[in-house]
Design a protein around this motif. Structure first.
Motif, PDB file in Angstrom:
ATOM      1  N   GLU A  22     -10.497   6.382  -0.409  1.00  0.00           N
ATOM      2  CA  GLU A  22      -9.905   5.312   0.549  1.00  0.00           C
ATOM      3  C   GLU A  22      -9.849   5.417   1.732  1.00  0.00           C
ATOM      4  OE1 GLU A  22      -5.586   3.048  -0.319  1.00  0.00           O
ATOM      5  OE2 GLU A  22      -6.396   4.310  -1.826  1.00  0.00           O
ATOM      6  N   ILE A  23      -9.654   6.435   2.464  1.00  0.00           N
ATOM      7  CA  ILE A  23      -9.730   6.783   3.818  1.00  0.00           C
ATOM      8  C   ILE A  23     -11.290   6.159   4.450  1.00  0.00           C
ATOM      9  CG2 ILE A  23     -10.374   8.579   5.655  1.00  0.00           C
ATOM     10  CD1 ILE A  23      -7.343   8.212   5.078  1.00  0.00           C
ATOM     11  N   ILE A  24     -12.316   6.373   3.618  1.00  0.00           N
ATOM     12  CA  ILE A  24     -13.735   5.950   4.093  1.00  0.00           C
ATOM     13  C   ILE A  24     -13.840   4.279   3.771  1.00  0.00           C
ATOM     14  CG2 ILE A  24     -16.316   5.910   3.443  1.00  0.00           C
ATOM     15  CD1 ILE A  24     -15.502   8.944   2.672  1.00  0.00           C
ATOM     16  N   TYR A  25     -13.148   3.677   2.718  1.00  0.00           N
ATOM     17  CA  TYR A  25     -13.562   2.360   2.035  1.00  0.00           C
ATOM     18  C   TYR A  25     -12.281   1.527   2.501  1.00  0.00           C
ATOM     19  CZ  TYR A  25     -17.915   4.770   0.399  1.00  0.00           C
ATOM     20  OH  TYR A  25     -18.982   5.422   0.398  1.00  0.00           O
ATOM     21  N   GLY A  26     -11.231   2.039   2.542  1.00  0.00           N
ATOM     22  CA  GLY A  26      -9.904   1.319   2.453  1.00  0.00           C
ATOM     23  C   GLY A  26      -9.635   0.233   3.541  1.00  0.00           C
ATOM     24  N   THR A  27      -9.275  -0.937   3.399  1.00  0.00           N
ATOM     25  CA  THR A  27      -8.904  -1.832   4.364  1.00  0.00           C
ATOM     26  C   THR A  27      -7.824  -1.530   5.076  1.00  0.00           C
ATOM     27  OG1 THR A  27      -7.902  -3.118   2.709  1.00  0.00           O
ATOM     28  CG2 THR A  27     -10.143  -3.692   3.010  1.00  0.00           C
ATOM     29  N   PRO A  28      -7.665  -2.248   6.246  1.00  0.00           N
ATOM     30  CA  PRO A  28      -6.337  -1.771   7.168  1.00  0.00           C
ATOM     31  C   PRO A  28      -4.896  -1.845   6.482  1.00  0.00           C
ATOM     32  CG  PRO A  28      -7.900  -3.035   8.418  1.00  0.00           C
ATOM     33  CD  PRO A  28      -8.440  -2.929   7.041  1.00  0.00           C
ATOM     34  N   THR A  29      -4.811  -2.758   5.595  1.00  0.00           N
ATOM     35  CA  THR A  29      -3.556  -3.140   4.663  1.00  0.00           C
ATOM     36  C   THR A  29      -3.324  -1.860   3.910  1.00  0.00           C
ATOM     37  OG1 THR A  29      -4.554  -4.205   3.102  1.00  0.00           O
ATOM     38  CG2 THR A  29      -3.825  -5.486   4.734  1.00  0.00           C
ATOM     39  N   ARG A  30      -4.217  -0.938   3.689  1.00  0.00           N
ATOM     40  CA  ARG A  30      -3.983   0.277   2.730  1.00  0.00           C
ATOM     41  C   ARG A  30      -3.340   1.292   3.521  1.00  0.00           C
ATOM     42  NH1 ARG A  30      -4.593  -0.873  -2.466  1.00  0.00           N
ATOM     43  NH2 ARG A  30      -4.722   1.255  -2.690  1.00  0.00           N
ATOM     44  N   PHE A  31      -3.005   1.469   4.460  1.00  0.00           N
ATOM     45  CA  PHE A  31      -2.665   2.541   5.653  1.00  0.00           C
ATOM     46  C   PHE A  31      -1.325   2.422   6.075  1.00  0.00           C
ATOM     47  CE2 PHE A  31      -7.274   2.210   5.520  1.00  0.00           C
ATOM     48  CZ  PHE A  31      -7.569   3.568   5.005  1.00  0.00           C
ATOM     49  N   ASP A  32      -0.618   1.446   5.226  1.00  0.00           N
ATOM     50  CA  ASP A  32       1.051   1.317   5.950  1.00  0.00           C
ATOM     51  C   ASP A  32       1.814   2.521   5.518  1.00  0.00           C
ATOM     52  OD1 ASP A  32       1.082   0.418   3.384  1.00  0.00           O
ATOM     53  OD2 ASP A  32       1.868  -1.511   3.829  1.00  0.00           O
ATOM     54  N   ASP A  33       1.468   3.507   4.547  1.00  0.00           N
ATOM     55  CA  ASP A  33       2.337   4.419   4.071  1.00  0.00           C
ATOM     56  C   ASP A  33       1.334   5.822   4.094  1.00  0.00           C
ATOM     57  OD1 ASP A  33       0.419   3.572   2.231  1.00  0.00           O
ATOM     58  OD2 ASP A  33       1.459   4.352   0.413  1.00  0.00           O
ATOM     59  N   PRO A  34       1.217   6.278   5.427  1.00  0.00           N
ATOM     60  CA  PRO A  34       0.571   7.703   5.501  1.00  0.00           C
ATOM     61  C   PRO A  34       0.658   8.764   4.764  1.00  0.00           C
ATOM     62  CG  PRO A  34       0.813   6.356   7.667  1.00  0.00           C
ATOM     63  CD  PRO A  34       2.002   5.684   6.781  1.00  0.00           C
ATOM     64  N   ALA A  35       2.056   8.690   4.294  1.00  0.00           N
ATOM     65  CA  ALA A  35       2.390   9.822   3.701  1.00  0.00           C
ATOM     66  C   ALA A  35       1.798  10.064   2.396  1.00  0.00           C
ATOM     67  CB  ALA A  35       3.932   9.726   3.421  1.00  0.00           C
ATOM     68  N   ARG A  36       1.368   9.031   1.750  1.00  0.00           N
ATOM     69  CA  ARG A  36       0.359   8.894   0.308  1.00  0.00           C
ATOM     70  C   ARG A  36      -0.786  10.056   0.566  1.00  0.00           C
ATOM     71  NH1 ARG A  36      -3.093   4.908  -1.072  1.00  0.00           N
ATOM     72  NH2 ARG A  36      -2.581   3.748   0.478  1.00  0.00           N
ATOM     73  N   PHE A  37      -1.455   9.812   1.853  1.00  0.00           N
ATOM     74  CA  PHE A  37      -2.467  10.662   1.883  1.00  0.00           C
ATOM     75  C   PHE A  37      -2.406  12.128   1.857  1.00  0.00           C
ATOM     76  CE2 PHE A  37      -3.474   6.517   3.119  1.00  0.00           C
ATOM     77  CZ  PHE A  37      -4.793   5.964   2.473  1.00  0.00           C
ATOM     78  N   SER A  38      -0.937  12.624   1.952  1.00  0.00           N
ATOM     79  CA  SER A  38      -0.821  13.999   2.046  1.00  0.00           C
ATOM     80  C   SER A  38      -0.742  14.460   0.679  1.00  0.00           C
ATOM     81  CB  SER A  38       0.664  14.385   2.665  1.00  0.00           C
ATOM     82  OG  SER A  38       1.854  13.517   1.771  1.00  0.00           O
ATOM     83  N   PHE A  39      -0.987  13.630  -0.187  1.00  0.00           N
ATOM     84  CA  PHE A  39      -1.264  14.291  -1.635  1.00  0.00           C
ATOM     85  C   PHE A  39      -2.507  14.193  -1.989  1.00  0.00           C
ATOM     86  CE2 PHE A  39       3.006  12.216  -2.019  1.00  0.00           C
ATOM     87  CZ  PHE A  39       3.587  12.986  -3.093  1.00  0.00           C
ATOM     88  N   ALA A  40      -3.411  14.369  -1.010  1.00  0.00           N
ATOM     89  CA  ALA A  40      -4.705  14.921  -1.220  1.00  0.00           C
ATOM     90  C   ALA A  40      -4.936  16.453  -0.939  1.00  0.00           C
ATOM     91  CB  ALA A  40      -5.778  14.246  -0.266  1.00  0.00           C
ATOM     92  N   HIS A  41      -4.292  16.796   0.138  1.00  0.00           N
ATOM     93  CA  HIS A  41      -4.502  18.281   0.491  1.00  0.00           C
ATOM     94  C   HIS A  41      -3.157  18.955   0.891  1.00  0.00           C
ATOM     95  CE1 HIS A  41      -8.872  16.764   0.900  1.00  0.00           C
ATOM     96  NE2 HIS A  41      -9.040  17.748  -0.071  1.00  0.00           N
ATOM     97  N   GLY A  42      -2.149  18.206   0.854  1.00  0.00           N
ATOM     98  CA  GLY A  42      -0.551  18.920   0.869  1.00  0.00           C
ATOM     99  C   GLY A  42      -0.536  18.865   2.720  1.00  0.00           C
ATOM    100  N   GLY A  43       0.063  19.796   3.088  1.00  0.00           N
ATOM    101  CA  GLY A  43       0.285  19.921   4.357  1.00  0.00           C
ATOM    102  C   GLY A  43       0.517  21.469   4.793  1.00  0.00           C
ATOM    103  N   LYS A  44       0.242  21.823   6.043  1.00  0.00           N
ATOM    104  CA  LYS A  44       0.121  23.421   6.412  1.00  0.00           C
ATOM    105  C   LYS A  44       1.499  23.933   6.437  1.00  0.00           C
ATOM    106  CE  LYS A  44       0.709  22.643  11.374  1.00  0.00           C
ATOM    107  NZ  LYS A  44       1.593  23.382  11.605  1.00  0.00           N
TER     108      LYS A  44
END
Length: 403
Positions: A287-309
């Motif tokens: 989704e980071i590669i192919y998603g349209t701009p409207t798909r990124f209004d909740d950045p926290a969702r993408f932390s479910f890929a690789h967690g956080g340090k």
């Protein structure tokens, strides 16, 4: 301009450990290379100029999903990994944090010599954008980072960040060369920082007469030049909460990754054999590669890929991170020699997730999903800045209906 607005970014201390920064560099390069291959280098520049995408990009790379540290760490990782391939990719990343930001004009002159671009003009643009955000916009934030990203065609974006020690917040500014008409009249694609009320902003369209009538900008009254801006608040809480994510999007993606199998979708057969946890990460990278701009209004969702340090929402699953990188690198290699089937399968992951959202109703067990990730983190080499994840006491390995 494309959009303008503001959002909160809490200042965070700490550091990025080598085990994560190395992986960030590899995944960042793979994502940038894929976007350039699938779309164009101009698309890379455009995405970087979008602060919602940029924050999501940092989150998918294992950084703290909401903090100011994403800016420094992501751009540092990209500069290390992309610049050695700059001639091949056609993308150059200049500048950095602190003293490195001061070298940006010099680096742009070197880029001009290598590419035939007007390095002197680019260096001037670098100085001007920094001057505007540090002087023409007096909002209490002192710039400490300045990066200028340019492609071989001359498209560019600027990402720079200032801090306000009094409030403990940071503000990130994004510029984009596309459709830029003026450097002093509404030049930003976005201003990303804390909305602290009225500020002195002499780049606002309403400030045109003020600019013309006075050079003493510090003495102008802010009331004359304030404009309403879109506001996105990045909360100060470190943990990821249900309210921070779009549950329908997250639930549909988890359903696709964990409840279905590649064999269920002929479009995903090239990903056969990939475990559900890796499929979850690859779907978010897709989704980071192919998603349209409207798909990124909740950045926290993408932390479910690789967690956080720092362990939020869960420790970084190092083994999964490595599998994600390897999957993307393999797809890139195959595409370069004319076999784009695996790349198409990765693209299809995000498309299938979008389709699933239409009729998807998530269950109310968000906290249980995070707890499951934490309980099983040790299986995937889970790691934080505090150490390695260990098995939870009394873990029975029971299955959880995710959504």
């Amino acid at each position: 301009m494309k959009r303008s607005g503001s959002a909160d970014l809490p200042l965070h201390g700490g550091h990025v450990p080598p085990w994560l920064s190395e992986r960030m560099a590899k995944l960042g390069l793979a994502i940038v290379e894929t976007i350039a291959m699938e779309f164009s280098t101009s698309a890379v520049i455009s995405k970087l100029a979008n602060p919602f995408w940029f924050q999501s990009f940092g989150a998918v790379m294992g950084m703290d999903w909401h903090s100011s540290g994403i800016t420094t760490s992501v751009l540092g990782a990209l500069k290390r990994s992309v610049n050695p391939h700059a001639k091949e990719l056609g993308i150059y990343i200049c500048g950095g944090k602190g003293k490195h930001s001061m070298k940006t004009p010099e680096e742009l002159l070197a880029v001009g010599n290598r590419t035939g671009l007007d390095g002197t003009k680019l260096a001037g643009l670098s100085r001007l954008t920094a001057k505007v955000d540090n002087t023409a916009i007096q909002d209490g934030f002192q710039l400490y980072q300045h990066n200028f990203i340019v492609n071989s065609k001359g498209d560019w974006c600027v990402i720079q960040q200032g801090m306000n020690n009094t409030s403990g917040t940071a503000r990130r500014y994004h510029w984009h060369s596309e459709n830029l008409q003026s450097f002093i009249n509404e030049p930003h694609t976005f201003i990303y920082g804390e909305n602290r009320g009225r500020i002195l902003n002499l780049t606002a369209a309403e400030a045109a007469s003020t600019r013309e009538k006075s050079l003493l900008i510090v003495n102008e009254h802010p009331d004359k030049i304030i404009r309403e801006i879109v506001h996105l608040t990045m909360p100060s809480h470190h943990d990821v909460r249900k309210k921070d994510v779009n549950m329908k999007r997250l639930g549909a993606m988890l359903w696709l990754a964990h409840e279905k199998k590649p064999e269920d979708f002929k479009e995903l057969l090239m990903l056969k054999g990939m475990g559900p946890r890796t499929l979850q990460s690859v779907a978010l990278v897709s989704e980071i590669i192919y998603g349209t701009p409207t798909r990124f209004d909740d950045p926290a969702r993408f932390s479910f890929a690789h967690g956080g340090k720092d362990g939020h929402p869960f420790p970084v699953p190092v083994k999964v991170f490595d599998e994600t990188i390897a999957t993307l690198q393999t797809a890139i290699h195959r595409a370069k020699i004319g076999n784009s089937d695996k790349m198409q399968a990765i693209k299809k992951l995000s498309e299938l997730s979008w389709q699933a959202e239409k009729d998807f109703t998530p269950n109310d067990n968000f906290d249980a999903v995070i707890q499951k990730e934490r309980d099983e983190s040790y299986k995937y080499g889970g790691r934080t800045v505090f150490g390695h994840a260990k098995p939870a006491k009394g873990a029975d390995g029971c299955q959880l209906q995710l959504f």
